[in-house]
Design a protein around this motif. Sequence first.
Motif, short mmCIF file in Angstrom:
data_model
loop_
_atom_site.label_atom_id
_atom_site.label_comp_id
_atom_site.label_asym_id
_atom_site.label_seq_id
_atom_site.Cartn_x
_atom_site.Cartn_y
_atom_site.Cartn_z
N ALA A 1 0.83 -1.22 0.00
CA ALA A 1 0.00 0.00 0.00
C ALA A 1 0.86 1.26 0.00
O ALA A 1 0.48 2.28 -0.59
CB ALA A 1 -0.94 -0.01 1.21
N LEU B 1 -4.27 2.94 -4.58
CA LEU B 1 -5.17 1.80 -4.42
C LEU B 1 -6.58 2.29 -4.08
O LEU B 1 -6.75 3.30 -3.40
CB LEU B 1 -4.67 0.88 -3.29
CG LEU B 1 -3.38 0.09 -3.54
CD1 LEU B 1 -2.90 -0.56 -2.25
CD2 LEU B 1 -3.60 -0.96 -4.62
N ALA C 1 -8.84 -2.39 -0.27
CA ALA C 1 -8.09 -3.55 0.23
C ALA C 1 -9.07 -4.59 0.74
O ALA C 1 -10.05 -4.27 1.42
CB ALA C 1 -7.15 -3.13 1.36
N HIS D 1 -2.42 3.07 6.91
CA HIS D 1 -3.08 3.61 5.71
C HIS D 1 -4.55 3.91 6.03
O HIS D 1 -5.46 3.22 5.55
CB HIS D 1 -2.98 2.60 4.56
CG HIS D 1 -1.57 2.27 4.19
ND1 HIS D 1 -0.75 3.13 3.49
CD2 HIS D 1 -0.81 1.17 4.46
CE1 HIS D 1 0.44 2.58 3.34
NE2 HIS D 1 0.43 1.40 3.91
N LEU E 1 -7.31 4.38 3.09
CA LEU E 1 -7.62 3.30 2.15
C LEU E 1 -8.78 2.46 2.69
O LEU E 1 -8.67 1.87 3.77
CB LEU E 1 -6.39 2.41 1.93
CG LEU E 1 -6.58 1.18 1.04
CD1 LEU E 1 -7.03 1.59 -0.36
CD2 LEU E 1 -5.28 0.38 0.96
#
Length: 227
Positions: free
Chosen positions: A43, A49, A52, A74, A77
């Motif tokens: 990541a 991205l 996930a 992160h 995300l």
Amino acid sequence: MIRFLIVDDHPLFREALQSAVRMAHADAEVFEATSIEGAIDVAAAHRDLDLALLDLSLPGTTGFSGLIRFRSAHPKLPVVVVSGHEELELVAEAMSLGVAGYIPKSTSRQELADAIGEALNGSIYVPPQMRAKLAERAPETAQGHVLKKMRTLTPQQLLVLEMIKSGLQNKQIAYELKLAETTVKAHVSEILRKLEVFTRTRAVIEVSKVDFAAVRRGADDASQARR
């Protein structure tokens, strides 16, 4: 192009997740990791991205420790938990940690693809049978409780919520507010999390119980006072 990160230490299940991802988005770019350390590194190397998909039971993790470590590294995300554990208490706790969804590994490939699509749209996915049980654990929210939760929303989030209530989709909201669609999706996810609901429809039902315009005015006044 939409980019996914699959975090699971079982090759066959990584393959199954890849297949579900490509059902939803045939041209998706998919990255893989078999540990939390590896997931954090991937990541970090790919900051663009979109989602996930993370297993809770990974080497070197206990309970939610891996999920918490990954989200700490992160936080922006979106993460969907994909787990072999289906206990309601685990699902409820995962929701409280701000995940974008919880998908049991027993879910069919088509349902996985649908769930991934919902998460990408900013909704919080929980299988319908689990959703009903979670709702039983948390009785219908009183008007005062709804107001209390709505006051945790920022003025921008309240504006997005008002547009959702008017029936606008993410792309339309992004155009009206001159925001990136990814920013709108992030706002939608935060709105659902703060209102403690799983879908946009349920958010609209909740806010219909209160004087929405009054809440907006209060938030705007508070924002002006801070300037």
